[in-house]
Design an enzyme around this catalytic site. Structure first.
Site, short mmCIF file in Angstrom:
data_model
loop_
_atom_site.label_atom_id
_atom_site.label_comp_id
_atom_site.label_asym_id
_atom_site.label_seq_id
_atom_site.Cartn_x
_atom_site.Cartn_y
_atom_site.Cartn_z
N SER A 1 -12.49 -6.29 8.93
CA SER A 1 -11.83 -5.73 7.76
C SER A 1 -12.87 -5.26 6.75
O SER A 1 -14.01 -5.74 6.72
CB SER A 1 -10.95 -6.81 7.13
N ASP B 1 -2.07 -3.84 7.78
CA ASP B 1 -3.11 -4.65 8.40
C ASP B 1 -3.07 -6.09 7.90
O ASP B 1 -3.34 -7.03 8.65
CB ASP B 1 -4.49 -4.06 8.09
N CYS C 1 0.82 -1.22 0.00
CA CYS C 1 0.00 0.00 0.00
C CYS C 1 0.85 1.27 0.00
O CYS C 1 0.45 2.30 -0.54
CB CYS C 1 -0.90 0.02 1.23
#
Length: 560
Positions: free
Chosen positions: A472, A84, A52
């Site tokens: 999530s 994450d 990311c």
């Protein structure tokens, strides 16, 4: 001499008394001319920890070019960002939501200390997006936000893949439904390069929110990370921050109540991540804007679900980009009277002006509001005896909207995961995972490992999962999160016991613990708050300051 304002850097670089400051700035490369120009912070969450953020350093370079072209001096610094996907399913996930506060705090402290006149905030993963936007709102110096962009989907076994598929494959392999070789093939193919998780998971949802809020340039939410368009957007974002400085346009001029209601509407129309509720509440708190769970539910009831985005639909963010990106969704919602088109954005134009030339819905990825995938939005807020202050659920994908089942109670995520993967969960169970809230966790862990294992095991349609923690953005099915008050604060979820009956009624917006009040009072009298799981360090400080999920899990200092 520049005509641009220097409200903060001017006093720092002017006069004989500031010779030491100028000496330091000369050492980092500022010229004599530079010392007379506004100074713009370019803050990014670049690191090598996660795809990311892997490319954000190059976007920062392009953003600095834009700042320079607009007549100001860029100075770059970085902040943290937790992956994450790597932190999921173990103790490390407790740091994730905490990192949102650290990101906001670190950007605030740098801009405050160094007296920057404006800010370009660049983020790529789940907590760095809201953390940067929280900092923008808190500082209220002219600012523009840039998202790093989505990852492209992978491909293996004849289908497109995202990280969601890898987590679900773990559950399928554990249940004997997938071979080790197929699991390895999915693992190797799911994440082909830089960018944030591909579906309308938390990062892409918050990118859509940033564009809708008006803090990011129009059309910037959906282009993939690896496209050349990202560098052009970065340069334009640098220019936009300087233009906002020149115009005196500040984040709180943009982050109005109308803007937040617009963002919540887009979350509902795209069936975005449940985390968006938590993050929009937090950003609104920093901006001094009233926003409540009831606002989200009212918006969901009137907003059609018009974009088929994973996990609630079929497509990923790059495919939305191919049909025109978020402006398609915004224009359609505006045409249906569901957005406030007069909301101001960072480029000085209104939301309606920004999307006036957007394409019509293609009918497959995005449908017209008159022919939606669902008549109501993608999220619902539930209340009742198990969640007096509210809980959040993603509606698409729930097979049974009204479910009464038997409680199976777990005091931590790992125990529930073990029960699922060992085949100890049965149809009709309501799995309750508690003491995973903002204070009790601490840090309100996401539980994609649990929900994906449940789906991969093949029984997710017959089981409900309830938690005071989080899920999530890739979570799918009957999974109810953000139960408030949390167990650590003595909320009713702390009193639930194995064998209790629990009612979930999504149309009625109810979440009920079907235990008589006398029995609950008996249990309440015997309940004791567990000792904090961390006695020192960042997690302990967070637990001491954090509010409930119904308030965005923001940290507030105690009154002196």
């Amino acid at each position: 001499m520049s005509t641009l304002p220097r409200p903060r850097s001017g006093p720092l670089t002017t006069g004989p008394a500031r010779a030491p400051q100028r000496a330091m700035l000369r050492a980092v490369g500022l010229s004599e001319e530079d010392l007379g120009l506004p100074q713009v912070a370019v803050a990014s969450s670049w690191n090598e920890v996660t795809p990311c953020n892997l490319h954000l350093n190059s976007l920062a370079v392009a953003a600095k070019e834009g700042v320079r072209q607009a007549g100001a001096v860029p100075l770059e610094f970085g902040t943290i960002a937790v992956s994450d996907g790597i932190a999921m399913g173990h103790e490390g996930m407790k740091a994730s939501l905490v990192s949102r506060e650290v990101i906001a705090d670190s950007v605030e402290l740098m801009v405050h200390a160094e007296r920057f006149d404006a800010l370009v905030a660049i983020a790529g993963c789940d907590k760095s997006l809201p953390g940067m936007l929280m900092a923008c709102a808190r500082l209220n110096v002219p600012a523009a936000f840039l998202y790093g962009g989505t990852i492209l989907p992978g491909r293996a076994l004849g289908r497109t893949l995202t990280i969601q598929d890898v987590f679900e494959a773990v559950g399928a392999q554990a249940a004997g439904e997938m071979s080790d070789a197929d699991l390895l093939a999915i693992e190797r193919a799911a994440c082909p390069g830089a960018g944030s998780c591909a579906g309308m998971y938390t990062a892409n949802t918050m990118a859509a929110c940033a564009e809708t809020l008006g803090m990011a340039l129009p059309g910037s939410a959906s282009p993939p990370a690896v496209t050349a368009e990202r560098a052009a957007l970065a340069r334009a974002t640098g220019e936009a921050a300087v233009a906002a400085l020149a115009a005196g346009r500040r984040p709180r001029d943009i982050l109005t109540r109308a803007a937040f209601l617009n963002a919540a509407t887009v979350v509902m129309a795209t069936a975005g991540s449940t985390n968006a509720v938590l993050h929009l509440l937090a950003i609104a708190a920093e901006a001094g804007v009233e926003l409540t769970l009831d606002d989200f539910d009212a918006i969901s009831r009137r907003t059609p679900h018009i974009a088929s985005m994973r996990p609630a639909g079929r497509f990923v963010m790059s495919e939305l980009d191919q049909v025109g990106g978020l402006p398609v969704v915004l224009r359609e919602l505006l045409g249906a009277g569901l957005l406030d088109g007069d909301a101001m954005t960072v480029n000085g134009r209104t939301l309606a002006e920004n999307v006036a030339g957007a394409p019509e819905p293609d009918g497959t990825v995005v449908r017209p509001a008159s022919d939606p995938f669902g008549r109501e939005g993608g999220l619902a807020v539930l209340r009742g005896s198990l969640a007096p202050n509210g809980a959040v659920v993603k509606v698409p994908g729930i097979e049974t909207l009204r479910f009464e089942g038997t409680a199976r109670v777990f005091d931590r995520e790992e125990d529930c995961f073990a029960a699922i993967t060992q085949g100890k969960v049965a149809a009709g169970d309501v799995l309750v995972i508690r003491y995973e809230g903002p204070k009790g966790g601490p840090g309100m862990r996401e539980m994609l490992a649990v929900t994906a294992a449940l789906k991969g095991s093949g029984i997710s349609k017959d089981v409900v999962l309830v938690t005071d923690g989080r899920f999530s953005g890739a979570t799918f099915g009957a999974c109810i999160a953000h139960v408030a008050p949390e167990a650590f604060d003595g909320g009713p979820v702390a009193l639930a016991a194995d064998g209790d009956k629990i009612l979930v009624d999504v149309p009625g917006r109810r979440l009920e613990l079907l235990v008589d009040e006398a029995e609950l009072e008996r249990r309440r009298a015997g309940w004791k708050r567990p000792a904090p799981r961390y006695a020192s360090g960042a997690l302990a400080k967070y637990a001491a300051l954090v509010t409930g999920a119904d308030r965005g899990a923001v940290c507030q200092p105690h009154q002196l």
